[in-house]
Each structure stands twice: as C-alpha cells, then as structure tokens.
Design a protein around this motif. Structure first.
Motif, mmCIF file in Angstrom:
data_model
loop_
_atom_site.group_PDB
_atom_site.id
_atom_site.type_symbol
_atom_site.label_atom_id
_atom_site.label_comp_id
_atom_site.label_asym_id
_atom_site.label_seq_id
_atom_site.Cartn_x
_atom_site.Cartn_y
_atom_site.Cartn_z
ATOM 1 N N ALA A 121 0.880 -1.171 0.000
ATOM 2 C CA ALA A 121 0.000 0.000 0.000
ATOM 3 C C ALA A 121 0.916 1.218 0.000
ATOM 4 C CB ALA A 121 -0.907 -0.011 1.220
ATOM 5 N N VAL A 122 0.989 1.902 -1.127
ATOM 6 C CA VAL A 122 2.011 2.935 -1.338
ATOM 7 C C VAL A 122 1.372 4.318 -1.314
ATOM 8 C CG1 VAL A 122 3.883 3.713 -2.815
ATOM 9 C CG2 VAL A 122 3.206 1.292 -2.830
ATOM 10 N N GLU A 123 1.848 5.149 -0.384
ATOM 11 C CA GLU A 123 1.356 6.528 -0.302
ATOM 12 C C GLU A 123 2.401 7.483 -0.859
ATOM 13 O OE1 GLU A 123 0.150 10.042 2.871
ATOM 14 O OE2 GLU A 123 0.316 7.970 3.605
ATOM 15 N N THR A 124 2.019 8.267 -1.841
ATOM 16 C CA THR A 124 2.924 9.303 -2.344
ATOM 17 C C THR A 124 2.713 10.561 -1.508
ATOM 18 O OG1 THR A 124 1.310 10.020 -4.024
ATOM 19 C CG2 THR A 124 2.929 8.377 -4.685
ATOM 20 N N LYS A 125 3.818 11.132 -1.046
ATOM 21 C CA LYS A 125 3.763 12.239 -0.095
ATOM 22 C C LYS A 125 3.789 13.586 -0.812
ATOM 23 C CE LYS A 125 3.554 11.621 3.602
ATOM 24 N NZ LYS A 125 2.358 11.334 4.414
ATOM 25 N N HIS A 126 2.875 14.449 -0.386
ATOM 26 C CA HIS A 126 2.745 15.795 -0.966
ATOM 27 C C HIS A 126 2.448 16.795 0.141
ATOM 28 C CE1 HIS A 126 2.905 14.823 -5.264
ATOM 29 N NE2 HIS A 126 2.348 13.681 -4.912
ATOM 30 N N PRO A 127 2.752 18.106 -0.074
ATOM 31 C CA PRO A 127 3.380 18.677 -1.272
ATOM 32 C C PRO A 127 4.864 18.377 -1.328
ATOM 33 C CG PRO A 127 3.062 20.376 0.363
ATOM 34 C CD PRO A 127 2.417 19.142 0.920
ATOM 35 N N LEU A 154 -1.599 -6.937 -5.994
ATOM 36 C CA LEU A 154 -0.623 -6.782 -4.918
ATOM 37 C C LEU A 154 -0.351 -5.328 -4.557
ATOM 38 C CD1 LEU A 154 2.040 -9.484 -5.874
ATOM 39 C CD2 LEU A 154 0.324 -9.586 -4.047
ATOM 40 N N VAL A 155 -0.644 -4.387 -5.433
ATOM 41 C CA VAL A 155 -0.282 -2.993 -5.194
ATOM 42 C C VAL A 155 -1.513 -2.104 -5.227
ATOM 43 C CG1 VAL A 155 1.094 -1.026 -5.980
ATOM 44 C CG2 VAL A 155 2.000 -3.343 -6.214
ATOM 45 N N GLU A 156 -1.592 -1.218 -4.255
ATOM 46 C CA GLU A 156 -2.620 -0.174 -4.242
ATOM 47 C C GLU A 156 -1.939 1.134 -3.896
ATOM 48 O OE1 GLU A 156 -5.187 -2.114 -1.578
ATOM 49 O OE2 GLU A 156 -3.788 -2.037 0.091
ATOM 50 N N VAL A 157 -2.466 2.221 -4.424
ATOM 51 C CA VAL A 157 -1.848 3.531 -4.207
ATOM 52 C C VAL A 157 -2.772 4.388 -3.361
ATOM 53 C CG1 VAL A 157 -0.382 3.492 -6.252
ATOM 54 C CG2 VAL A 157 -2.744 4.319 -6.443
ATOM 55 N N MET A 158 -2.155 5.258 -2.539
ATOM 56 C CA MET A 158 -2.920 6.062 -1.600
ATOM 57 C C MET A 158 -2.381 7.485 -1.577
ATOM 58 S SD MET A 158 -3.157 3.472 1.676
ATOM 59 C CE MET A 158 -1.458 3.793 2.183
ATOM 60 N N SER A 159 -3.257 8.435 -1.271
ATOM 61 C CA SER A 159 -2.800 9.804 -1.068
ATOM 62 C C SER A 159 -3.919 10.632 -0.448
ATOM 63 C CB SER A 159 -2.366 10.443 -2.387
ATOM 64 O OG SER A 159 -1.810 11.729 -2.153
ATOM 65 N N PHE A 160 -3.507 11.665 0.276
ATOM 66 C CA PHE A 160 -4.454 12.694 0.715
ATOM 67 C C PHE A 160 -4.712 13.669 -0.424
ATOM 68 C CE2 PHE A 160 -2.485 11.323 4.693
ATOM 69 C CZ PHE A 160 -3.589 11.183 5.526
ATOM 70 N N SER A 161 -3.830 13.662 -1.417
ATOM 71 C CA SER A 161 -3.889 14.620 -2.515
ATOM 72 C C SER A 161 -4.741 14.100 -3.661
ATOM 73 C CB SER A 161 -2.470 14.922 -3.020
ATOM 74 O OG SER A 161 -2.495 15.587 -4.263
ATOM 75 N N ARG A 162 -5.808 14.822 -3.980
ATOM 76 C CA ARG A 162 -6.641 14.453 -5.118
ATOM 77 C C ARG A 162 -5.821 14.516 -6.408
ATOM 78 N NH1 ARG A 162 -12.262 14.709 -6.587
ATOM 79 N NH2 ARG A 162 -12.488 15.204 -8.806
ATOM 80 N N GLY A 163 -4.945 15.540 -6.509
ATOM 81 C CA GLY A 163 -4.126 15.678 -7.699
ATOM 82 C C GLY A 163 -3.193 14.499 -7.903
#
Length: 257
Positions: A121-127, A154-163
């Motif tokens: 479960a991969v979260e891309t960090k922003h800004p 096996l992979v899902e992506v996560m973020s607080f950022s809609r963009g």
C-alpha cells in the motif's frame, strides 16, 4: 458474551496492513520492520515514498529527515548517496541502530520474495518539489516489475492529494486507489477511487462516517489502528482493512473475535 458467528466471520475477513512495517517493534520504514511485519502475518505493507534529488524513490514519511535519522535536511534536496550516510534507526529516543534509508525498489523486491502473497500500500507524499515526477517514477518502477496494471492485486496507491491520485490514475488506471481522509473530506472524492481511508481519530468522533462511505459503494480502511478497543470498533462498523503499527497483535485479536 461470546461473539456471534457473523461477527467472527467479519473479523476474520479484515485485512491487516503493516503501517511503515511492524513499526511498534522496529524503526519505521526499515527492512527489519517490514520483515517483522511479514513474519507477523500482515496482508500488506504500507509505505510512504518520496523522490530524492537524483530521482530515487525512498521510503521516508517526513519532508525532512530529522525525526527518523541522525541527519538534517529535506529528502528532496539530497541524493540517495547523501541520505545513505545517515542512520535511519532513530526510534523511541534511540539513534544507534545502523539502519540505512530504504529504497522503495528494495521493499518491493522483499515483498515479492515472501513465501506468500504480500501486498504493498504505497502513499505518495505531498506537497513536494518533485511534483508529478514522484507518481511517474513510482508507476515506471511498478511497470518494470509487471505490477502497474493492477492485475496482480498486490499494489494499491494512496494519497491525501486528489491531484496525486488523478496523476496515478492517468498513468496506471488499473491500480486500486485509496483517498485518505485526515479530518474531514475537504474536496470531492476522485470518482475512480474505490477506497476511502479515514484516520481512527475521525472514526472515533464520527462512527457513522464508515456507514456513509460504505453506502456510497466504497471500501473502507482505517489508520492507524493499534488499540484493542479501536480494532473492535472498526470490526463492528464493517471496516474492511486496518492499518496498524502492531500487525501481530491485531491479527491475533481478529482471530479471537
């Protein structure tokens, strides 16, 4: 009173995701924490990714390295070699464990080498100054390993950022997307995000949120669920996935419900 059969079935079906690894027992985002999480029976490993100055994906939560290492500075302003000089073993007041910054690719290989299916479960960090390059590099790496189309599950992506989620969807529309929620939903949910991820503090304050999200057809995961009473609350509300620093304890509690 003994739990009902339906309650037991619900508890057994809940997925357990290790938050930055088994980070209650080892420094977060270290290979030791992730290996412990796999040994503890986690269904998936959660990680935060950032892009270094030389475009390497590393597993670091904060914008800067002060909290988790003996170094100073912003992750995005340093190369991987510069980050590798720091001790990333700072944990519970200790800073002498000799852990190096973890490359996302190394975590990916660790998960794929497990003796059972273990997700990420991969979260891309922003800004971040990297902007959309972060998502582009993540998808490129997943594509190199045959995981960008989402077929493996096996992979899902996560973020607080809609963009960020929108960029990921454009690059890899087959990947399941999780819209994380911290306090309240400030912007409309991306229509392609089939999962909602509220924090446990929000769920405690507004338990009805889970039902409202599920009524919209969303699968719900809650972070970071460490306390036994919170585990029970989430199971009772119908939460499908728990993200926790204590995967072994949560797995054992779910098995006993």
């Amino acid at each position: 009173m003994a739990p009902t059969t339906s309650y037991s079935r619900t508890a057994r079906a809940v997925r357990v995701v290790a938050h930055r690894g088994a980070s209650h027992e080892h420094p977060e985002h270290t290979i030791e924490a992730y290996r412990q999480a796999v040994a503890d029976g986690a269904d998936a490993l959660e990680c935060d990714v950032r892009l270094t100055a030389d475009r390497r994906l590393v597993c670091v939560h904060d914008r800067t390295v002060e909290r988790t290492s003996d170094g100073r500075g912003a992750v995005s302003a340093m190369t991987y070699e510069e980050l590798s000089a720091f001790d990333f073993g700072r944990w519970k007041g200790e800073a002498h464990r000799g852990a190096r910054v973890l490359l996302f690719e190394d975590l990916l290989k660790e998960a794929l080498a497990a003796d059972r299916p273990v997700g990420l479960a991969v979260e891309t960090k922003h800004p971040t100054r990297a902007g959309g390059r972060l998502e582009a590099e993540l998808v490129r790496m997943l594509r190199d390993h045959g995981l960008a189309d989402g077929r493996s599950g096996l992979v899902e992506v996560m973020s607080f950022s809609r963009g960020a989620l929108t960029r990921l969807h454009r690059l890899a529309p087959g990947l399941p997307a999780v819209h994380l929620i911290e306090r309240r939903l400030r912007a409309p949910r991306p229509p392609f995000a089939g999962h909602a991820g509220p924090g446990i503090d929000l769920v405690r304050k507004d338990p009805g949120l889970v039902g409202r999200l599920r009524a919209k057809g969303l699968r719900v995961r809650v972070w970071t669920v460490d306390e036994p009473e919170d585990v029970e609350l989430c199971v009772r509300l119908g939460v499908e996935t728990l993200i926790t620093n204590r995967p072994r304890q949560v797995r054992e509690q779910l098995a006993a419900l």
